[in-house]
Write an enzyme that holds these catalytic residues in place. Structure first.
Site, short mmCIF file in Angstrom:
data_model
loop_
_atom_site.label_atom_id
_atom_site.label_comp_id
_atom_site.label_asym_id
_atom_site.label_seq_id
_atom_site.Cartn_x
_atom_site.Cartn_y
_atom_site.Cartn_z
N TYR A 48 -41.03 -1.49 24.18
CA TYR A 48 -40.71 -0.49 23.16
C TYR A 48 -41.42 -0.83 21.85
CZ TYR A 48 -37.86 2.34 19.96
OH TYR A 48 -37.42 3.22 19.00
N SER B 85 -40.37 2.59 14.34
CA SER B 85 -39.19 1.74 14.41
C SER B 85 -39.50 0.44 13.70
CB SER B 85 -38.84 1.46 15.88
OG SER B 85 -37.89 0.41 15.99
#
Length: 255
Positions: free
Chosen positions: A159, A146
């Site tokens: 995350y 990501s």
């Protein structure tokens, strides 16, 4: 090498988190390039419906219902592909969890759970698949990280930490597995208009971010990620390993 560098005919691929969203589009692209694709997911009903849709498109897919975070179940899934399809040529670790909370709102167990799903599970699944790839003398492992692994946004600390670890794991696995003919790379998505991100589109401050801060000035469409998966899985990327390919519309490179 195959006659065409992007041809995946005869290759067996496992794509986790492939029932919808980016995982679905990457699975579709791999199957469109000729691979036989096992689409992984936890919801059997959704997974089988997705498999039927892709089969109706004349693509070679099979549903494989398991939770990658359950390592015993993941081991059984890998063994199933070894027993029925002769192994795994391409592993695409896409399944992930998200828990957006402020820094001090996380309990210790919630931190451990997210890191387990987003980092430990794909690392372990990679090791499981790699054991069989070693015997073939070739293989492709692709991790989905990501932009949150490289840049940070307030309110989403764990995350980003887990995905940053997965980016590092990609390089470590590449170094370990390169002598066996196995490449390990990562795809780093930016803002994509998926079902999962639909709630974010309703938040004006967030929906404007890729429009204001990316080179292309827009959100990505899910199908725009498929080409990156095919490239990294194919013979065209035979000398690419330990690399993270950003598919983000220029978000991280735009000033």
């Amino acid at each position: 090498m195959s006659a065409h560098p992007f041809d995946l005919t005869g290759r067996v691929a496992l794509v986790t988190g492939a029932a919808r969203g980016l995982g679905l589009e990457m699975a579709r692209a791999l199957a469109g390039a000729g691979a036989h694709v096992a689409i992984g997911g936890r919801d059997a009903e959704t997974l089988h419906a997705t498999a039927e849709r892709l089969t109706a498109e004349d693509l070679k897919v099979q549903p494989l219902c398991f939770d990658p975070g359950d390592l015993a179940a993941a081991r059984k899934a890998v063994q199933h592909l070894v027993d029925t399809d002769g192994g795994i040529d391409i592993l695409l670790n896409n399944a992930a969890a998200r828990d957006r909370r402020d820094l001090f709102a996380f309990e210790e167990q919630a931190i451990a759970d997210l890191i387990h799903v987003d980092l430990i599970a794909p690392f372990e699944l990679s090791r499981m698949a790699a054991r069989h790839m070693v015997g073939k003398g070739r293989g492709r492992i692709i991790n989905v990280t990501s932009i949150g692994a490289h840049i940070s946004l307030k309110g989403d600390p764990v995350y980003g930490m887990a995905k940053g670890g997965l980016a590092t794991a990609t390089r470590a696995l590449a170094a370990e597995l390169g002598p066996h003919g196995i490449t390990v790379n990562a795809i780093c998505p930016g803002f994509f208009a998926t079902e999962f991100n639909a709630p974010l589109v309703e938040v004006e401050a967030i929906t404007q971010m890729p429009r204001d801060r990316s080179s292309l000035g827009r959100w990505g469409e899910p199908q725009e990620i498929g080409g990156a998966a095919v490239f990294l899985a194919s013979d065209a990327a035979s000398y690419v390993t330990g690399h993270t390919l950003a598919v983000d519309g220029g978000y991280m490179s735009h000033y």
